[in-house]
Design an enzyme around this catalytic site. Structure first.
Site, PDB file in Angstrom:
ATOM      1  N   ASP A  91       0.833  -1.190   0.000  1.00 53.95           N
ATOM      2  CA  ASP A  91       0.000   0.000   0.000  1.00 53.95           C
ATOM      3  C   ASP A  91       0.879   1.255   0.000  1.00 53.95           C
ATOM      4  O   ASP A  91       1.862   1.341   0.757  1.00 53.95           O
ATOM      5  CB  ASP A  91      -0.895  -0.028   1.251  1.00 53.95           C
ATOM      6  N   GLU A 103       1.713  -0.484  -5.022  1.00 53.85           N
ATOM      7  CA  GLU A 103       0.781   0.585  -5.353  1.00 53.85           C
ATOM      8  C   GLU A 103       1.672   1.813  -5.519  1.00 53.85           C
ATOM      9  O   GLU A 103       2.120   2.394  -4.519  1.00 53.85           O
ATOM     10  CB  GLU A 103      -0.247   0.803  -4.240  1.00 53.85           C
TER      11      GLU A 103
END
Length: 691
Positions: A345, A381
């Site tokens: 993330d 990401e």
């Protein structure tokens, strides 16, 4: 002697069969106390000062502590926020290396290092003991019987098809999963769930965060929860809310059973920030252990944090001990829990240095040389919210990346926007403009239409606007840039024409996802038309809004499971869809990787790419090896039928239809090379060359 110096070599609580070694990093502490609790975590039995400090690691060995013991730390040092230090020994702190958690956080003002409500805010000091409401770490025995036949799937990148799911949300409403297992780790490997995953043809399940987490106080007060889990406090411990008893063993059992079925397990991991938030957040672990080491602090005023994540603070992986913790965590999940990969993330934050994102940052360098992590899948990401945070295509060759450029282009294209065929052509061939450098392969592009964050596929074609009122933020949260199309009516409708159009557009998006080169990612529930009622930010909806609705499973027309199964079978059949080499056009010897064709089956020229409002795109992917057929793909996003010719190739006399998204049942129509036919409005077609 009950207490001895022990070792600084391994951080955390390490049981060796006779006793337990405790070791905690803190560069700026003055004293560290180990606190032992009773089995319910309510009563503090002892405080033991760790007797040794080896450089910046405080450690001690207790020969009478065994697995099951609950513990926490109190760390002494200066409380000087203006200098970046926030020590407060009145606060029980969770071990950053905790392998198992007992109890959940019970919110109160005692969890804050300062006096809430004080005019001096965090410059004040709070002396209340918060131990009763804190989760405790548990000493564990890491041994586990994986069975002699446990074989990790080791799915090749070119064969990988990822299925993104939430542990609870995937099975909470699945009626063919035993009630006791719904919403748990065990539910993931229930026979009905494994059968469904196998039928879809997915190879890898990617789980939203399962690291130990905290529900934000503001959400609890609204009677909501941090459902998605992007609020980590424990990077080594499986979240206990998804287990009936021992979360660590429950998770490992699930991994073993999924592996037995040939399915890989990836984890979405959140190392970019923690649950402690900004300067007014609680003191639960890292902040009270060594705030100045764990977080990026503002260099001009270290009372405040550099926030690249939008969550109040950012973890500082440029610090060698913080980097060590993250690397130890990753290796732990691979070696002890046998996971097969990670999705990171806001990965840009992990690779930040003093001057912003750095492709040679300590974290990326450490990962590159680590022999354990060399065996697993790594997906970034590739953005965060800081300056220069958008880094799609900029990660090193070892990495794959979420490709939001694919998502945006395909959403715009199938929502009816014209003049996108050039952009769509690049996205269908693994986005070489973004990823073709440093010897990267096509798998670098992780293609997706929908993920947990945003509209589901059904909502993408049912809502023009977000409807996030249930989140309690006056519909201000969530993206306003969705490139969605409600097909003429906002929300559910009984209009048969609109229902049919929405289904058709869903099929088109799914078809493109599996026909595109790169690595496809499917959001759980999209195959059965799962809706979140227009909520495009269901992060706090631990209820029927956030859980997958399986009511359409098995319903003709509504359930696209068989269609997805057909698409994954096509992907396995045609090697060029899974090719890891970048495509070239017409070569000097006449061979080709890809040919872009006009509706007249002529190779496209510059003027053809600039056709005003063009919505028709056709191309042939050549065979990879002798004896393999080419595949001819037609995308027609126009609202009208478009006539076209099938390519003429001397070695292929016929083209057999293998896909028509307008057909409820795929028919193997065979047409001669050069034959005239037409693409129905808003359709995807595919043909295999035959002799």
């Amino acid at each position: 002697m009950r207490l001895s110096a022990g070792s600084a070599a391994r951080l955390g609580a390490s049981w060796d069969g006779r006793g337990t070694n405790f070791a905690l990093f803190s560069a700026n502490a003055e004293k560290v106390e180990l606190c032992l609790f009773d089995g319910q975590g309510r009563r503090e039995l002892e405080r033991i000062e760790l007797p040794e400090r080896s450089e910046d690691v405080w450690h001690g060995y207790l020969n009478d502590v065994s697995p099951g013991q609950l513990y926490g730390y109190r760390v002494h040092g200066p409380y000087a926020p203006e200098r970046g230090h926030r020590f407060n020994a009145n606060k029980l702190l969770l071990d950053p290396y905790a392998k198992r958690l007992a109890g959940r956080l019970v919110w109160s003002d005692a969890h804050f290092g300062y006096r809430t409500g004080s005019a001096r805010e965090d410059l004040s000091f709070d002396r209340r003991d918060n131990a009763r409401g804190m989760p405790k770490a548990v000493v564990v025995d890491e041994t586990f019987n994986w069975g002699r036949r446990e074989i990790r799937p080791n799915v090749a990148w070119e064969d990988t098809i990822i299925y993104e799911a939430h542990v609870k949300g995937l099975t909470q409403r699945r009626h063919d999963v035993s009630p006791g297992w719904r919403g748990t780790y065990g539910g993931l490997c229930a026979p009905a769930m494994i059968d469904h995953l196998k039928k879809l043809g997915v190879t890898t399940i990617e789980l939203l965060p399962i690291h130990g987490l905290i529900d934000d106080r503001v959400l609890v007060e609204r009677k909501l929860a941090n459902y998605w889990g992007y609020n980590t406090l424990a990077f080594f411990a499986p979240e206990p809310r998804y287990a009936q008893d021992n979360a660590l063993d429950a998770f490992r059992t699930t991994v073993a059973r999924l592996h037995d079925a040939g399915i890989e397990v990836m984890l979405d991991v959140v190392y970019n920030h923690t649950a402690e938030g900004n300067h007014l957040g609680p003191t639960l672990s890292f902040r009270g252990i060594d705030n100045a080491s764990y977080y990026w602090l503002n260099k001009d005023n270290p009372r405040y944090y550099d926030d690249f994540t939008g969550c109040g603070s950012s973890v500082n992986l440029s610090h060698p001990r913080v980097l060590q913790m993250v690397m130890d965590s990753l290796r732990y999940w691979v070696e002890v829990c046998h996971v097969d990969g990670f999705r990171f993330d806001l990965a840009t934050t992990l690779a930040r240095g003093p001057n912003g994102y750095d492709r040679n940052a300590a974290f990326l360098t450490a990962v590159r040389q680590d022999p354990v992590l060399a065996t697993v899948k790594l997906v970034a990401e590739p953005w965060d919210l800081g300056m220069g945070g958008y880094q799609v295509g900029a990660f090193p060759s070892q990495w794959s990346e979420w490709n939001d450029r694919y998502r945006s282009a395909m959403r715009r294209y199938w929502s009816g926007e014209g003049s996108l065929i050039g952009e769509v052509s690049r996205r269908m061939t693994a986005s070489s403009d973004l990823f073709r450098h440093d010897n990267r392969a096509t798998r670098a592009s992780v293609n997706h239409i929908t993920v947990h964050d945003g509209f589901t596929l059904a909502d993408l074609f049912s809502y023009n606007d977000k409807h996030n009122e249930a989140n309690g933020e006056d519909n201000r949260d969530g993206s306003n840039d969705n490139h969605s199309n409600n097909c003429g009516h906002e929300g559910p409708t009984s209009d048969a024409a609109i229902v049919a159009l929405r289904r058709q557009l869903r099929k088109n998006q799914l078809a493109c996802l599996f026909l595109a080169q790169g690595t496809p990612l499917l959001l759980a529930g999209d195959e059965v038309g799962n809706s979140q009622n227009g909520n495009n930010n269901a992060y706090c909806q631990d209820n029927e809004t956030g859980w997958v609705n399986w009511d359409n499973l098995g319903k003709q027309g509504d359930d696209l499971t068989d269609f997805v199964s057909h698409m994954t079978a096509l992907r396995r059949r045609f090697a060029q869809l899974r090719c890891q080499r970048w495509l070239s056009g017409r070569r000097k010897d006449g061979s080709y990787g890809v040919l872009w064709l006009t509706p007249a089956a002529e190779e496209m020229q510059e003027a053809d790419w600039n056709f005003p409002e063009g919505r028709f795109l056709a191309f042939v992917l050549g065979p990879m090896e002798q004896g393999q057929p080419p595949i001819f793909i037609v995308l027609n996003a126009a609202p009208e039928e478009i006539a076209f010719k099938l390519p003429e190739m001397p070695e292929y006399k016929n083209w057999q239809q293998v896909l028509n998204t307008t057909e409820a049942v795929q028919s193997p129509t065979r047409l001669a090379s050069g034959a005239a036919t037409s693409a129905p409005p808003r359709s995807v077609l595919a043909f295999a060359g035959t002799a």
